[in-house]
Design a protein around this motif. Sequence first.
Motif, mmCIF file in Angstrom:
data_model
loop_
_atom_site.group_PDB
_atom_site.id
_atom_site.type_symbol
_atom_site.label_atom_id
_atom_site.label_comp_id
_atom_site.label_asym_id
_atom_site.label_seq_id
_atom_site.Cartn_x
_atom_site.Cartn_y
_atom_site.Cartn_z
ATOM 1 N N ARG A 41 84.812 9.469 81.355
ATOM 2 C CA ARG A 41 83.610 9.841 82.112
ATOM 3 C C ARG A 41 82.638 10.595 81.211
ATOM 4 N N GLU A 42 83.141 11.539 80.449
ATOM 5 C CA GLU A 42 82.283 12.304 79.540
ATOM 6 C C GLU A 42 81.681 11.406 78.458
ATOM 7 N N LYS A 43 82.461 10.452 77.968
ATOM 8 C CA LYS A 43 81.968 9.507 76.963
ATOM 9 C C LYS A 43 80.838 8.657 77.550
ATOM 10 N N ALA A 44 81.020 8.180 78.786
ATOM 11 C CA ALA A 44 79.990 7.368 79.433
ATOM 12 C C ALA A 44 78.710 8.171 79.627
ATOM 13 N N ILE A 45 78.831 9.415 80.031
ATOM 14 C CA ILE A 45 77.662 10.275 80.216
ATOM 15 C C ILE A 45 76.959 10.489 78.877
ATOM 16 N N ALA A 46 77.729 10.708 77.828
ATOM 17 C CA ALA A 46 77.142 10.892 76.495
ATOM 18 C C ALA A 46 76.423 9.622 76.041
ATOM 19 N N ALA A 48 75.069 7.470 77.854
ATOM 20 C CA ALA A 48 73.902 7.281 78.708
ATOM 21 C C ALA A 48 72.904 8.440 78.570
ATOM 22 N N ASN A 49 73.034 9.202 77.493
ATOM 23 C CA ASN A 49 72.113 10.319 77.230
ATOM 24 C C ASN A 49 72.031 11.305 78.399
ATOM 25 N N GLY A 50 73.197 11.624 78.964
ATOM 26 C CA GLY A 50 73.274 12.625 80.012
ATOM 27 C C GLY A 50 73.204 12.078 81.429
ATOM 28 N N ARG A 51 72.846 10.817 81.568
ATOM 29 C CA ARG A 51 72.800 10.220 82.902
ATOM 30 C C ARG A 51 74.224 9.990 83.402
ATOM 31 N N LYS A 52 74.401 10.059 84.710
ATOM 32 C CA LYS A 52 75.718 9.859 85.308
ATOM 33 C C LYS A 52 75.805 8.539 86.052
ATOM 34 N N ASN A 53 74.890 7.618 85.768
ATOM 35 C CA ASN A 53 74.869 6.311 86.415
ATOM 36 C C ASN A 53 75.875 5.377 85.754
ATOM 37 N N ILE A 54 76.486 4.525 86.554
ATOM 38 C CA ILE A 54 77.383 3.493 86.040
ATOM 39 C C ILE A 54 76.999 2.166 86.669
ATOM 40 N N PRO A 55 77.337 1.065 86.055
ATOM 41 C CA PRO A 55 78.112 0.966 84.828
ATOM 42 C C PRO A 55 77.291 1.306 83.582
ATOM 43 N N VAL A 56 78.014 1.736 82.568
ATOM 44 C CA VAL A 56 77.467 1.879 81.228
ATOM 45 C C VAL A 56 78.141 0.776 80.422
ATOM 46 N N VAL A 57 77.330 -0.113 79.862
ATOM 47 C CA VAL A 57 77.856 -1.267 79.138
ATOM 48 C C VAL A 57 77.482 -1.125 77.674
ATOM 49 N N VAL A 58 78.502 -1.150 76.812
ATOM 50 C CA VAL A 58 78.299 -0.987 75.375
ATOM 51 C C VAL A 58 78.623 -2.315 74.695
ATOM 52 N N PHE A 59 77.672 -2.800 73.913
ATOM 53 C CA PHE A 59 77.821 -4.074 73.222
ATOM 54 C C PHE A 59 78.296 -3.848 71.791
ATOM 55 N N PRO A 60 78.915 -4.865 71.189
ATOM 56 C CA PRO A 60 79.445 -4.722 69.829
ATOM 57 C C PRO A 60 78.404 -4.262 68.797
#
Length: 79
Positions: A41-46, A48-60
């Motif tokens: 959760r903390e990684k996703a927030i980081a 997303a630059n502090g946003r708590k919205n999901i999904p956070v999708v990270v591409f290669p």
Amino acid sequence: MTDIVLYGADWCGDCRRAKTWLRENHIPFTEIDVEHDDTAREKAIALANGRKNIPVVVFPNGTVLIEPTNADLAAALAV
């Protein structure tokens, strides 16, 4: 191609939609549950630059999309 990483939760409708789109388009991805993993959760927030919205999708390639639409996913993947 390295898998896409999707940070999300089972209760999240946008997460379910994004996962369905990725599966229907045969795009491999790794799902990380932010609901039950505080570190994730903390990684996703980081990411997303502090946003708590999901999904956070990270591409290669390092691209990060927050709450992407199906069109956003298609554009990022050139599908």
